[in-house]
Design a protein around this motif. Structure first.
Motif, mmCIF file in Angstrom:
data_model
loop_
_atom_site.group_PDB
_atom_site.id
_atom_site.type_symbol
_atom_site.label_atom_id
_atom_site.label_comp_id
_atom_site.label_asym_id
_atom_site.label_seq_id
_atom_site.Cartn_x
_atom_site.Cartn_y
_atom_site.Cartn_z
ATOM 1 N N ALA A 1 0.827 -1.202 0.000
ATOM 2 C CA ALA A 1 0.000 0.000 0.000
ATOM 3 C C ALA A 1 0.864 1.256 0.000
ATOM 4 O O ALA A 1 0.542 2.245 -0.662
ATOM 5 C CB ALA A 1 -0.939 -0.014 1.207
ATOM 6 N N ALA A 2 1.980 1.224 0.740
ATOM 7 C CA ALA A 2 2.892 2.376 0.769
ATOM 8 C C ALA A 2 3.552 2.580 -0.587
ATOM 9 O O ALA A 2 3.709 3.716 -1.055
ATOM 10 C CB ALA A 2 3.943 2.174 1.855
ATOM 11 N N ALA B 1 2.240 1.764 -3.391
ATOM 12 C CA ALA B 1 1.185 2.236 -4.300
ATOM 13 C C ALA B 1 1.036 3.748 -4.249
ATOM 14 O O ALA B 1 0.668 4.381 -5.252
ATOM 15 C CB ALA B 1 -0.132 1.557 -3.959
ATOM 16 N N LYS B 2 1.310 4.345 -3.105
ATOM 17 C CA LYS B 2 1.207 5.803 -2.992
ATOM 18 C C LYS B 2 2.231 6.507 -3.875
ATOM 19 O O LYS B 2 2.048 7.670 -4.242
ATOM 20 C CB LYS B 2 1.386 6.221 -1.539
ATOM 21 N N LEU B 3 3.300 5.790 -4.215
ATOM 22 C CA LEU B 3 4.324 6.375 -5.075
ATOM 23 C C LEU B 3 3.873 6.445 -6.525
ATOM 24 O O LEU B 3 4.471 7.153 -7.333
ATOM 25 C CB LEU B 3 5.611 5.547 -5.001
ATOM 26 N N SER C 1 1.493 7.854 -7.865
ATOM 27 C CA SER C 1 1.037 9.181 -8.279
ATOM 28 C C SER C 1 2.189 10.182 -8.391
ATOM 29 O O SER C 1 1.997 11.318 -8.821
ATOM 30 C CB SER C 1 0.010 9.721 -7.279
ATOM 31 N N SER C 2 3.381 9.758 -7.999
ATOM 32 C CA SER C 2 4.544 10.638 -8.054
ATOM 33 C C SER C 2 5.064 10.766 -9.478
ATOM 34 O O SER C 2 5.078 9.796 -10.240
ATOM 35 C CB SER C 2 5.653 10.103 -7.147
ATOM 36 N N SER D 1 7.877 8.352 -10.261
ATOM 37 C CA SER D 1 7.661 6.896 -10.232
ATOM 38 C C SER D 1 7.768 6.322 -11.637
ATOM 39 O O SER D 1 7.276 6.910 -12.609
ATOM 40 C CB SER D 1 6.292 6.567 -9.642
ATOM 41 N N PHE E 1 -5.213 -2.014 -0.738
ATOM 42 C CA PHE E 1 -4.818 -0.609 -0.777
ATOM 43 C C PHE E 1 -5.690 0.249 0.136
ATOM 44 O O PHE E 1 -5.224 1.244 0.685
ATOM 45 C CB PHE E 1 -4.898 -0.083 -2.209
ATOM 46 N N ASP E 2 -6.950 -0.115 0.276
ATOM 47 C CA ASP E 2 -7.881 0.701 1.054
ATOM 48 C C ASP E 2 -7.795 0.410 2.552
ATOM 49 O O ASP E 2 -7.933 1.319 3.374
ATOM 50 C CB ASP E 2 -9.319 0.450 0.576
#
Length: 297
Positions: free
Chosen positions: A60-61, A63-65, A67-68, A71, A90-91
C-alpha cells in the motif's frame, strides 16, 4: 511508522536479491531500487522479489508512489494486478509487520495484539518461495488481529525434510527451532499450511508440533519418507489433517490418494479446478476469502 526492508540487487547473481541491514525502522526506498532497473526483466525481478516478502502495508505504501512524477511506469502495471485481485489491500491493508529470523523464515505479526490472543499459522512455501500468490495478497486474506503468520521459504536443498539452511539440517530440528523461536505454546492455537512442495511438510509439522490442524494445498509425498515413518508416530488426538486439491487435476488427485494412504485422514477436493495452483484459482474466482476462513475456522 511502517517497518520496511532494505534490499539490493546481487551484482554477481542479478536474478536474486539479498536481504541486509534489517532494522525495525529501516527505510525501504522503492524508487532507489527501481532506478537501478534498466530493462523490463530487471523490473520483473525486483517486483517478484518484493512479492515474496512485502506486507500489505508495504505494498500500500509503494502504491502511494504511483502518483509521483518520479515513479517509473512499470510500477503502475505491476500494481494493477493487485487491484484486480484484492483492492482492499490498498484501502484497508492488514496490519502485519515483518520480523526476519533468517532469509528462509519470516514472521508477520500485528504488534498491537498480544500473542496470547492470537493463533499461529505456520506456512510452508513451495518451490517458488511463495504461497501460490504474492505473500502480501495471502496475508490480506488472514486477519492480522487474530493470526500471526510465519512463512518458511523453501531453499535449493530439495526438501524441507533436509531442514533449512542456517536453521537446521533436518526437519525435526526445524520444527523444534520454530517452536522455540516463536514460543508457539503461547498462542491460543497453531495451524500449519503448505502449498505444493510445502504441503507434505505442513502435514508432518502438524504431527510433530501437535497442531490443531495441518493443511496441504496440492501437496505430494516426498521421494524419501522421514524416519521414523508416519506409521510410527500417529497424528495427535483430535488433529484435523486436510488435503486440498483441484478435483479435476489428475496428478494432484493421485498425490492426494498417496497422502491419504500415509495418514488416513480426510481429502478436500475443490470442484471445477484442473490446475495445480488451487488457491490461486480460488482467488481469481473471488472464492479464496471464504475458503481460507473455512480452513482457519
Amino acid at each position: 511508522m511502517f517497518h520496511y526492508l532494505q534490499k539490493a540487487l546481487r551484482k554477481r547473481r542479478p536474478k536474486e536479491f539479498i536481504v541486509y541491514n534489517i532494522e525495525p525502522d529501516s527505510d525501504f526506498d522503492y524508487l532507489k531500487l527501481a532506478s537501478a532497473c534498466r530493462t523490463q526483466n530487471a523490473f520483473n525481478r525486483l517486483h517478484i522479489g518484493l512479492e515474496n516478502i512485502c506486507t500489505p502495508l508495504e505494498v500500500a505504501a509503494i502504491a502511494k508512489l504511483a502518483s509521483s512524477s518520479k515513479s517509473p511506469e512499470a510500477i503502475g502495471s505491476w500494481l494493477k494486478k493487485f487491484r484486480l485481485w484484492i483492492p482492499e489491500l490498498f484501502d484497508a491493508p492488514q496490519g502485519y509487520v515483518r520480523r526476519t529470523f533468517s532469509r528462509h523464515v519470516i514472521l508477520y505479526q500485528n504488534p498491537e495484539r498480544a500473542v496470547c490472543d492470537k493463533g499461529l499459522l505456520v506456512a510452508f512455501s513451495g518451490n517458488a518461495r511463495r504461497l501460490s500468490m504474492p505473500v502480501s495478497v495471502f496475508l490480506q486474506f488472514v486477519d492480522s488481529r487474530s493470526w500471526d503468520v510465519v512463512v518458511l521459504k523453501k531453499c535449493s536443498r530439495g526438501s524441507y525434510l533436509l531442514g533449512l539452511e542456517g536453521v537446521s539440517n533436518d526437519f525435526r530440528g526445524l520444527v523444534e527451532y520454530l517452536q522455540t523461536a516463536l514460543s508457539s505454546m503461547q498462542y491460543r492455537r497453531v495451524i500449519t499450511l503448505g502449498t505444493s512442495a510445502g504441503g507434505f511438510a505442513a502435514i508432518w509439522a502438524a504431527v510433530l508440533m501437535g497442531a490443531e490442524r495441518g493443511i496441504s494445498l496440492s501437496g505430494c509425498p516426498p521421494k524419501a519418507l522421514p524416519s521414523p515413518t508416519i506409521g510410527d508416530q500417529p497424528a495427535p488426538n483430535g488433529a484435523d489433517l486436510c488435503f486440498v486439491y483441484g478435483m479435476d487435476s489428475a496428478p494432484d488427485h493421485q498425490s492426494a490418494l498417496a497422502l491419504l494412504d500415509l495418514f488416513g485422514v480426510r481429502l478436500r477436493p475443490v470442484a471445477g479446478i484442473d490446475t495445480h495452483n488451487v488457491i490461486g484459482k480460488l482467488m481469481k474466482r473471488g472464492q479464496f476469502a471464504e475458503f481460507i476462513d473455512e480452513m482457519l475456522a
